[in-house]
Design an enzyme around this catalytic site. Structure first.
Site, short mmCIF file in Angstrom:
data_model
loop_
_atom_site.label_atom_id
_atom_site.label_comp_id
_atom_site.label_asym_id
_atom_site.label_seq_id
_atom_site.Cartn_x
_atom_site.Cartn_y
_atom_site.Cartn_z
N ASP A 194 20.47 126.92 -37.99
CA ASP A 194 21.19 127.24 -39.22
C ASP A 194 20.25 127.74 -40.32
O ASP A 194 19.27 127.08 -40.66
CB ASP A 194 21.94 126.01 -39.73
CG ASP A 194 23.02 125.54 -38.75
OD1 ASP A 194 23.41 126.32 -37.87
OD2 ASP A 194 23.47 124.39 -38.89
N ASP A 198 14.37 126.17 -42.09
CA ASP A 198 14.70 126.48 -43.49
C ASP A 198 14.68 125.26 -44.41
O ASP A 198 14.80 125.41 -45.62
CB ASP A 198 16.08 127.15 -43.58
CG ASP A 198 17.20 126.18 -43.25
OD1 ASP A 198 17.17 125.58 -42.16
OD2 ASP A 198 18.10 126.01 -44.09
N ASP A 232 14.63 126.26 -35.70
CA ASP A 232 15.88 125.67 -36.13
C ASP A 232 16.93 126.77 -35.96
O ASP A 232 16.59 127.94 -35.76
CB ASP A 232 15.76 125.23 -37.60
CG ASP A 232 17.06 124.67 -38.15
OD1 ASP A 232 17.72 123.89 -37.47
OD2 ASP A 232 17.40 125.06 -39.29
#
Length: 198
Positions: A15, A152, A13
């Site tokens: 961000d 996250d 990912d």
């Protein structure tokens, strides 16, 4: 990087996984790159640096040295163009000697590559991570059991429960400890799968 077996595909990912912001809400376009330092900034009144977490450049460099591993980004951001622009502007030194930053001086551009060059596939668009991984499987033909994903957001563990992708929950950005933990988990699952099929 160790000499153990690696997944055929490792995906990240963006961000709060590779960089410490949400690109769609924390970064003000257009991005600017300082010609002297190579540092990338956004256009806010108090410009923010647009860069990776500290260990990410070395991890990506190490993966680039493993041609058997396909590297992908899987992000559901709505700021698709901005994310790609950031990956084009952030530069990663080709050597780790004395360089722990993701932005290098303009004079050393020949000794660095745009971060985007370290990725084989970019699945950057809104939607479910399930859709991202189905697309990666369709494009590459790589089985889900040969995929490792760092993210996250714990809700994205659905790629593990529904598809069989090994999921690693990233708490404070990808660093070496997190990366090695992911490899160990993937290897443990593969050993269990291999044992069950023998």
């Amino acid at each position: 990087m160790d000499d153990g077996r690696y997944p055929q595909l490792i995906a990240f990912d963006l961000d709060y996984t590779l960089w410490e912001f949400w690109i769609d809400t924390h970064v003000e376009p257009p991005l600017k790159q300082d010609a002297l330092t190579g540092v990338v900034y956004d256009s806010a009144n108090d410009p923010a640096r647009v860069e990776f977490y500290k260990d990410v450049p070395e991890i990506l460099r190490g993966l680039k040295s493993k041609p058997e591993v396909t590297v992908a980004a899987a992000s559901r951001t709505t700021a698709m163009k901005l994310a790609r622009e950031a990956l084009r502007l952030i530069r990663i030194p080709l050597s780790s000697v004395g360089k722990d930053t993701t932005n290098v001086p303009g004079t050393n551009r020949a000794e660095s590559l745009p971060a985007i060059d370290f990725f084989d596939h970019l699945e950057i668009y809104p939607g479910s991570k399930i859709a991202h991984f189905k697309q990666l499987h369709k494009i590459t033909g790589i089985p889900y059991s040969e995929m490792l994903f760092f993210d996250d957001e714990s809700r994205n563990k659905e790629v593990e429960s529904q598809l069989g992708v090994t999921f690693v929950w990233v708490v404070d950005g990808v660093d070496w400890d997190c990366f090695r933990k992911g490899l160990r988990e993937w290897r443990k699952r593969r050993a269990a799968d291999d044992g069950a099929s023998s």
